[in-house]
Design an enzyme around this catalytic site. Structure first.
Site, PDB file in Angstrom:
ATOM      1  N   TYR A  26       0.830  -1.321  -0.073  1.00 27.87           N
ATOM      2  CA  TYR A  26       0.310   0.135  -0.181  1.00 27.87           C
ATOM      3  C   TYR A  26       0.771   0.969  -0.518  1.00 27.87           C
ATOM      4  O   TYR A  26       0.825   2.343  -0.803  1.00 27.87           O
ATOM      5  CB  TYR A  26      -0.661  -0.192   1.111  1.00 27.87           C
ATOM      6  N   PRO A  79       1.275  14.236   4.550  1.00 27.43           N
ATOM      7  CA  PRO A  79       0.163  13.189   5.321  1.00 27.43           C
ATOM      8  C   PRO A  79       0.185  11.541   4.237  1.00 27.43           C
ATOM      9  O   PRO A  79       0.259  11.531   3.128  1.00 27.43           O
ATOM     10  CB  PRO A  79      -1.144  13.831   4.728  1.00 27.43           C
ATOM     11  N   THR A  80       0.206  10.916   5.014  1.00 29.46           N
ATOM     12  CA  THR A  80       0.234   9.475   4.538  1.00 29.46           C
ATOM     13  C   THR A  80      -1.304   8.872   5.566  1.00 29.46           C
ATOM     14  O   THR A  80      -1.607   8.775   6.206  1.00 29.46           O
ATOM     15  CB  THR A  80       1.095   8.288   5.036  1.00 29.46           C
ATOM     16  N   SER A 108      -2.773  12.708   8.682  1.00 32.50           N
ATOM     17  CA  SER A 108      -3.767  12.307   7.564  1.00 32.50           C
ATOM     18  C   SER A 108      -5.813  11.897   8.065  1.00 32.50           C
ATOM     19  O   SER A 108      -5.465  11.856   9.090  1.00 32.50           O
ATOM     20  CB  SER A 108      -4.163  10.777   6.006  1.00 32.50           C
ATOM     21  N   TYR A 131     -10.243  14.947   3.422  1.00 35.04           N
ATOM     22  CA  TYR A 131     -10.573  15.015   2.400  1.00 35.04           C
ATOM     23  C   TYR A 131     -12.007  15.680   2.518  1.00 35.04           C
ATOM     24  O   TYR A 131     -12.496  15.301   3.308  1.00 35.04           O
ATOM     25  CB  TYR A 131     -10.497  13.146   1.847  1.00 35.04           C
ATOM     26  N   THR A 157      -5.988  18.026   0.213  1.00 37.02           N
ATOM     27  CA  THR A 157      -6.104  16.968  -0.828  1.00 37.02           C
ATOM     28  C   THR A 157      -6.959  16.945  -2.033  1.00 37.02           C
ATOM     29  O   THR A 157      -7.968  16.602  -1.574  1.00 37.02           O
ATOM     30  CB  THR A 157      -6.211  15.745  -0.063  1.00 37.02           C
ATOM     31  N   ARG A 166      -5.305   0.920  -8.139  1.00 39.40           N
ATOM     32  CA  ARG A 166      -4.102   0.797  -7.512  1.00 39.40           C
ATOM     33  C   ARG A 166      -4.616  -0.970  -7.694  1.00 39.40           C
ATOM     34  O   ARG A 166      -4.814  -1.879  -6.795  1.00 39.40           O
ATOM     35  CB  ARG A 166      -3.704   0.809  -6.475  1.00 39.40           C
ATOM     36  N   LYS A 253      -3.318  20.347  -1.746  1.00 40.24           N
ATOM     37  CA  LYS A 253      -1.835  19.335  -1.827  1.00 40.24           C
ATOM     38  C   LYS A 253      -2.770  18.767  -3.230  1.00 40.24           C
ATOM     39  O   LYS A 253      -3.439  18.566  -3.982  1.00 40.24           O
ATOM     40  CB  LYS A 253      -2.100  18.131  -0.771  1.00 40.24           C
ATOM     41  N   SER A 275       2.427  17.837  -6.617  1.00 38.61           N
ATOM     42  CA  SER A 275       2.195  16.280  -6.150  1.00 38.61           C
ATOM     43  C   SER A 275       1.268  15.768  -7.355  1.00 38.61           C
ATOM     44  O   SER A 275       0.110  15.966  -7.552  1.00 38.61           O
ATOM     45  CB  SER A 275       1.623  16.442  -4.609  1.00 38.61           C
ATOM     46  N   HIS A 277       0.495  12.474  -6.106  1.00 37.21           N
ATOM     47  CA  HIS A 277      -0.285  11.222  -4.934  1.00 37.21           C
ATOM     48  C   HIS A 277       1.286  10.553  -5.276  1.00 37.21           C
ATOM     49  O   HIS A 277       0.634   9.319  -5.034  1.00 37.21           O
ATOM     50  CB  HIS A 277      -1.112  11.318  -5.314  1.00 37.21           C
ATOM     51  N   ARG A 280       0.252   7.131  -7.033  1.00 37.47           N
ATOM     52  CA  ARG A 280      -0.898   6.400  -6.948  1.00 37.47           C
ATOM     53  C   ARG A 280      -2.276   6.949  -7.653  1.00 37.47           C
ATOM     54  O   ARG A 280      -3.198   6.586  -7.352  1.00 37.47           O
ATOM     55  CB  ARG A 280      -0.902   6.565  -5.555  1.00 37.47           C
TER      56      ARG A 280
END
Length: 381
Positions: A26, A79-80, A108, A131, A157, A166, A253, A275, A277, A280
């Protein structure tokens, strides 16, 4: 004899051994054919540095400011999602390591530990990434919780209103909280250290969402849940009500186009994050370092430009600074350190980047991280 950790790749190798495959991949992998994931690396590698000598590079300074706040170096932790499933209490470890290093940490929305859990465990204010959900009331609640926790900046974001597929997440059956299945039984059972830390953690599901949004703690796959909850109608007009809820510093972002950068400036954001992402989302998009100069030109100094997607060394960071970024963000590199060795591993990742930046500044004739110019990049004879 213990092998020394000398770069982020060493931390990645350790994390790969210590974190169950679904969660490691991931963090590690990208969307579709992973063209953009790999292009982030290739684009940075294409840039060569201009070696300078006899320049008196003693007493180098890495200190700068981000959003007006002093930091020890031009770096922040991005942020992840699912951070606490790379290592139990991962968000707390990340925030503490960042505070000790005197750099920002961004939590995040999709964290395992909640805003309140991280705030209770850390004395230093952190950023919060949001989000926009289909349930706008819940999004407002998230922002209010960030204010109550005294978060020092809000990061919106913008590039994940619809998720890029993915493949590895689907193949691995990624779920939160983790489920033991016949497919992953041996993999998880072979990671007793990971199991111990996750069981000790204050949360094993989405801490910010538990009990508030249906299905957040019993989803079939993460991708399916995101598809049902994230709001694809998000647009620039939404910044008006977000500003009503959030009077502090606002970051957007996911900027990858100069026109979007100009729109962000027109809407008065305090910083943008260039970015893709981490490769991803939109596969086939360019590497972020390739678009950075055009975005810096587009904003004309009217907002701070931060750089994300691809930094795994101090040399990468120097290249971003040379092309106009105020600072860089690390996501994958942070998660590799976390998965490898918890808070100590995060500190290792930060210090690896710090030392590499300092050495590379010296070898390119630079003494001040706030004054890195495009001349650092080799342009050819």
């Amino acid at each position: 004899m213990k092998t020394p950790v000398t770069n982020i790749a060493d931390l990645r190798a350790m994390a790969r051994r210590r974190v169950p495959r679904a969660f490691f991949e991931y963090a590690d992998r990208g969307s579709y054919d992973e063209t953009t994931l790999h292009e982030n690396r290739r684009a940075l590698d294409r840039l060569q540095l201009r070696q300078r000598v006899m320049q008196d590079v003693d007493n180098r300074s890495l200190a700068t400011t981000i959003l007006g706040e002093p930091v020890s170096m031009p770096l922040a932790i991005a942020p992840t999602g699912l951070t606490g499933l790379q290592h139990g209490s991962g968000e707390i470890h990340g925030a503490r390591a960042a505070a000790e290093a005197r750099i920002p940490f961004c939590l995040s929305t999709m964290s395992i530990c909640s805003i309140e859990q991280v705030r209770a465990a850390c004395d230093t204010p952190f950023w919060f990434q949001v989000y926009v959900m289909r349930d706008r009331g819940f999004t407002r609640e998230l922002i209010r919780r960030a204010r109550a926790a005294q978060c020092s900046a809000l990061m919106l974001t913008a590039d994940l209103t619809v998720q890029g597929q993915r493949h590895r997440e689907i193949k691995n059956g990624l779920s939160v909280p983790p489920k033991v299945t016949l497919r992953n039984l041996l993999d998880i059972a072979s990671k007793p250290r990971w199991i111990w830390h996750v069981l000790k953690a204050p949360s094993r599901s989405f801490g910010n969402l538990e009990g508030r949004i249906g299905g957040a703690d019993s989803l079939t796959t993460l991708a399916q849940w995101i598809a049902s909850q994230f709001d694809p109608t998000l647009n620039w007009d939404d910044l008006a009500w977000i500003r009503e809820e959030w009077p502090g510093k606002l970051i957007v972002k996911g900027i990858l186009d100069p026109e979007d950068a100009r729109l962000a400036v027109q809407h008065g954001v305090d910083a943008i994050v260039v970015s893709n992402h981490g490769g991803r989302q939109l596969d086939g998009a360019p590497g972020t370092i390739d678009v950075l100069p055009s975005i810096v030109d587009a904003v004309e100094g009217r907002t701070e430009v931060l750089f994300d997607s691809g930094i795994t060394s101090g040399q990468d960071l120097l290249k971003a600074l040379a092309l106009g970024a105020r600072a860089g963000l690390i996501g994958k590199a942070f998660l590799y350190g976390l998965g490898a060795n918890g808070q100590q591993g995060v500190t290792q990742a930060i210090e690896l980047v710090r030392r590499e930046l300092s050495v590379t500044m010296a070898l390119t004739g630079q003494r001040d991280a706030t004054r890195i110019s495009p001349d650092v990049i080799w342009r050819g004879a």
